[in-house]
Design an enzyme around this catalytic site. Structure first.
Site, short mmCIF file in Angstrom:
data_model
loop_
_atom_site.label_atom_id
_atom_site.label_comp_id
_atom_site.label_asym_id
_atom_site.label_seq_id
_atom_site.Cartn_x
_atom_site.Cartn_y
_atom_site.Cartn_z
N SER A 16 -16.10 -24.49 -2.62
CA SER A 16 -14.71 -24.84 -2.92
C SER A 16 -14.57 -25.67 -4.20
CB SER A 16 -14.09 -25.58 -1.73
OG SER A 16 -13.93 -24.68 -0.66
N THR A 61 -13.93 -27.84 6.43
CA THR A 61 -14.79 -26.73 6.86
C THR A 61 -15.57 -27.15 8.11
OG1 THR A 61 -16.35 -25.07 6.08
CG2 THR A 61 -16.69 -27.30 5.25
N LYS A 65 -12.86 -28.31 11.60
CA LYS A 65 -11.54 -27.66 11.57
C LYS A 65 -10.70 -27.96 12.82
CE LYS A 65 -12.79 -23.71 8.63
NZ LYS A 65 -12.70 -22.25 8.49
N ASN A 86 -7.79 -25.61 8.10
CA ASN A 86 -8.72 -25.74 6.98
C ASN A 86 -8.07 -26.35 5.74
OD1 ASN A 86 -7.13 -23.65 6.07
ND2 ASN A 86 -8.81 -22.37 5.37
N ASP A 101 -7.02 -19.15 6.35
CA ASP A 101 -7.97 -18.03 6.47
C ASP A 101 -7.24 -16.71 6.71
OD1 ASP A 101 -10.26 -19.46 5.99
OD2 ASP A 101 -10.65 -19.88 8.11
N GLY A 130 -13.49 -18.69 15.25
CA GLY A 130 -12.27 -19.08 14.53
C GLY A 130 -11.83 -18.03 13.52
N ALA A 131 -12.77 -17.43 12.82
CA ALA A 131 -12.40 -16.42 11.81
C ALA A 131 -11.80 -15.19 12.49
CB ALA A 131 -13.62 -16.04 10.99
N ARG A 156 -15.51 -14.85 25.65
CA ARG A 156 -14.78 -15.37 24.47
C ARG A 156 -13.80 -14.31 23.95
NH1 ARG A 156 -18.16 -17.96 19.80
NH2 ARG A 156 -16.31 -19.21 19.45
N TYR A 218 -20.35 -13.33 2.91
CA TYR A 218 -20.39 -13.04 1.46
C TYR A 218 -21.70 -13.46 0.80
CZ TYR A 218 -18.75 -17.85 1.27
OH TYR A 218 -18.63 -19.20 1.45
N GLY A 239 -16.58 -10.00 1.63
CA GLY A 239 -16.13 -11.28 2.18
C GLY A 239 -15.72 -12.31 1.15
P1 ATR Z 1 -16.41 -18.96 13.24
O1 ATR Z 1 -15.56 -19.98 13.94
O2 ATR Z 1 -16.87 -19.39 11.88
O3 ATR Z 1 -15.79 -17.61 13.20
P2 ATR Z 1 -18.28 -19.11 15.49
O4 ATR Z 1 -17.26 -19.67 16.40
O5 ATR Z 1 -19.56 -19.86 15.32
O6 ATR Z 1 -17.77 -18.86 14.02
O7 ATR Z 1 -18.58 -17.62 15.92
C1 ATR Z 1 -19.65 -16.91 15.47
C2 ATR Z 1 -19.55 -15.50 16.02
O8 ATR Z 1 -20.74 -14.80 15.70
C3 ATR Z 1 -19.39 -15.46 17.52
O9 ATR Z 1 -18.53 -14.40 17.86
C4 ATR Z 1 -20.83 -15.19 17.99
O10 ATR Z 1 -20.93 -14.55 19.25
P3 ATR Z 1 -20.96 -15.40 20.61
O11 ATR Z 1 -19.55 -15.82 20.90
O12 ATR Z 1 -21.52 -14.47 21.61
O13 ATR Z 1 -21.87 -16.58 20.32
C5 ATR Z 1 -21.30 -14.26 16.91
N1 ATR Z 1 -22.76 -14.18 16.77
C6 ATR Z 1 -23.58 -15.07 16.17
N2 ATR Z 1 -24.86 -14.65 16.22
C7 ATR Z 1 -24.84 -13.46 16.88
C8 ATR Z 1 -25.86 -12.50 17.25
N3 ATR Z 1 -27.14 -12.70 16.94
N4 ATR Z 1 -25.46 -11.39 17.91
C9 ATR Z 1 -24.16 -11.18 18.21
N5 ATR Z 1 -23.17 -12.04 17.88
C10 ATR Z 1 -23.50 -13.16 17.23
#
Ligand code: ATR
Length: 276
Positions: A16, A61, A65, A86, A101, A130-131, A156, A218, A239
């Protein structure tokens, strides 16, 4: 001089300051934008002291957040939808937050694939963090007809779907391998592919030729997912554009100029990612 910054824990790798620093220089603004490492337990106090510290606002970040969201006096709809913020600024001494975002992703997406009308499109979102919430919100607002959330941890995906309602629904993670046959757009919001690690295992051999594949990862710029989609002849959306565009509303709030995302700015960040 107006001062803004980005806070996170850790914060060293944030790009940033490069983005906002470029804009400050481009528009000849007497301002600064730094990065500050703030521990989660100190984040609320830091945000409450923005004005006292002579700061007009900040970006937030991971992992702060949700704390920024909770600490705010007022939350824009974009933040309410995601439950995280954010971008922070002050209005009459009150702390106001937004989540840019959604704006960042949707703006970059529309510019990258101008031929696609999101209204009526079928969207597959991989991940439920979150994304994923920010993008599901944007796609729902834009009138997508189906928004499938596929997540390794199914609960989730279900929580996200029930929070948003129609047309957002939870779909089993195993269905991702065939997503290119039933979705108009596939968007990876998981960390798979970051720094070249992991593989989503999506089969593009049987893909609809009009399927568009987007990644919010990205680093690297061309993830394994985007490479496989490109090799199959599909249009892709990288990304980096989301990162660049999400910075626009904050800069405008703090410094009073709506900045442009230019090829020059993009190249600056590409060089940084590639270590040029
Ligand atoms: P953000 O808020 O930045 O979007 P996050 O909440 O940490 O990130 O979410 C990361 C995402 O990547 C989640 O959907 C996670 O899946 P889980 O909810 O099952 O943890 C997914 N993720 C991370 N590593 C993974 C892996 N090896 N295989 C499948 N999904 C994965």
């Amino acid at each position: 001089m107006k001062r803004a910054c980005v806070i996170g824990w850790p914060i060293e790798h944030s790009r940033s300051p490069l983005i906002h620093g470029h804009w400050l220089k481009t528009y000849g603004i007497d301002g600064s934008y730094g990065k500050v490492a703030v521990r989660p337990e100190d984040a609320a106090t830091f945000l409450r002291s923005l004005a006292a510290n002579g700061t007009v606002g900040c970006n937030v970040t991971v992992p702060l957040k949700e704390i920024a969201f909770a600490t705010a006096d007022r939350r824009e709809a974009s933040a309410e939808a995601v439950g995280a913020a954010n971008t922070v600024w002050l209005e009459d001494g009150r702390l106001v937050v937004a989540n840019t975002d959604t704006y960042g992703f949707m703006t970059h997406f529309a510019r990258s694939v101008p031929g696609l009308d999101v209204a009526g499109a079928r969207i597959a979102i991989l991940g439920a963090g979150g994304a994923a919430r920010a993008i599901a919100y944007g796609m729902q607002e834009a009138g997508a007809s189906d928004i499938a959330i596929l997540n390794r941890t199914r609960e989730r995906a279900e929580a996200l779907a029930s929070a948003f309602g129609h047309p957002v629904r939870a779909v089993d993670w195993s269905e991702r391998t065939t997503a290119a046959t039933w979705a108009d757009v596939i968007i990876n919001t998981t960390t798979i592919g970051m720094k070249g690690e992991g593989d989503l295992g999506i089969d593009f051999m049987t893909a609809e030729p009009t399927c568009i594949v987007a990644d919010i990862v990205y680093v690297p710029l061309q993830t394994g997912l985007l490479r496989a989609a490109t090799e199959a002849g599909l249009a892709t959306v990288d990304g980096l554009g989301m990162l660049l565009h999400q910075a626009v509303p904050g800069f405008e709030r703090w410094f009073g100029v709506r900045p442009e995302v230019t090829a020059e700015l993009r190249q600056l960040i590409v060089n940084d990612i590639e270590g040029v």
